[in-house]
Design a protein around this motif. Structure first.
Motif, PDB file in Angstrom:
ATOM      1  N   MET A  35       7.204   6.134  -9.053  1.00  0.00           N
ATOM      2  CA  MET A  35       5.278   6.331  -7.543  1.00  0.00           C
ATOM      3  C   MET A  35       4.831   7.568  -7.236  1.00  0.00           C
ATOM      4  O   MET A  35       5.742   7.930  -6.657  1.00  0.00           O
TER       5      MET A  35
ATOM      6  N   ARG B 166       5.888  -1.993  -5.619  1.00  0.00           N
ATOM      7  CA  ARG B 166       4.916  -1.294  -4.736  1.00  0.00           C
ATOM      8  C   ARG B 166       5.594  -1.615  -3.065  1.00  0.00           C
ATOM      9  O   ARG B 166       6.103  -0.831  -2.452  1.00  0.00           O
TER      10      ARG B 166
ATOM     11  N   SER C  48      -1.559   6.815   0.418  1.00  0.00           N
ATOM     12  CA  SER C  48      -1.599   6.347  -0.181  1.00  0.00           C
ATOM     13  C   SER C  48      -0.271   6.164  -1.743  1.00  0.00           C
ATOM     14  O   SER C  48       0.561   6.792  -0.979  1.00  0.00           O
TER      15      SER C  48
ATOM     16  N   GLU D 223       0.571   5.614  -5.488  1.00  0.00           N
ATOM     17  CA  GLU D 223       0.150   5.307  -6.349  1.00  0.00           C
ATOM     18  C   GLU D 223       1.051   5.021  -8.142  1.00  0.00           C
ATOM     19  O   GLU D 223       2.406   6.116  -7.757  1.00  0.00           O
ATOM     20  N   SER D 224       1.254   4.212  -8.525  1.00  0.00           N
ATOM     21  CA  SER D 224       2.641   4.671  -9.578  1.00  0.00           C
ATOM     22  C   SER D 224       1.717   5.219 -11.040  1.00  0.00           C
ATOM     23  O   SER D 224       0.886   6.212 -11.075  1.00  0.00           O
TER      24      SER D 224
END
Lengths: 81, 81
Positions: B1, B51, B78, B80-81
């Motif tokens: 991530m 997450r 933020s 994000e994967s």
């Protein structure tokens, strides 16, 4: 107006400080941290009647003062009145 | 991530570096710049299946390594994967 500006090293520039943080994370037991890159953030309050004028001034300021355009990229992340 | 973390001085903590940048801006002719506050940004790549797990690890990392919680605030901007 209130602006938020990011200044980060260009992708192909080595970041020894980030590397040191990654190693420190690992030594604290956070092996999941694979890479860290560090940058700067500036919260700027400026007087400008128009958005376009503010963007132009911020661009000049980044080129001349906030970033070193040879090794760093800058981004105006947000600009609110 | 891939995470983006902001670390900034708390609102009521003086920022002499930001003040110096504001003065430098004025001396370059950018009188419109009323205030500047500087912070740090970290781009972090980490291995995490979920997450929630990533957020928990990032929180700990900020508390222990990236920020000084006495005078600084951190935000996971933020993830994000």
């Amino acid at each position: 107006m209130r602006a938020l500006v990011h200044v980060t090293l260009k992708k192909d520039v080595l970041d020894p400080q980030g590397k040191a943080i990654q190693k420190a994370s690992a030594s604290l037991g956070y092996d999941a941290v694979k890479s860290v890159r560090q940058g700067k953030i500036f919260e700027i309050e400026l007087d400008a009647a128009e958005r376009q004028e503010a963007e132009a001034q911020l661009g000049e300021l980044c080129e001349k003062l906030l970033a070193n355009p040879v090794i760093e990229d800058y981004t105006i992340v947000s600009l609110e009145s």
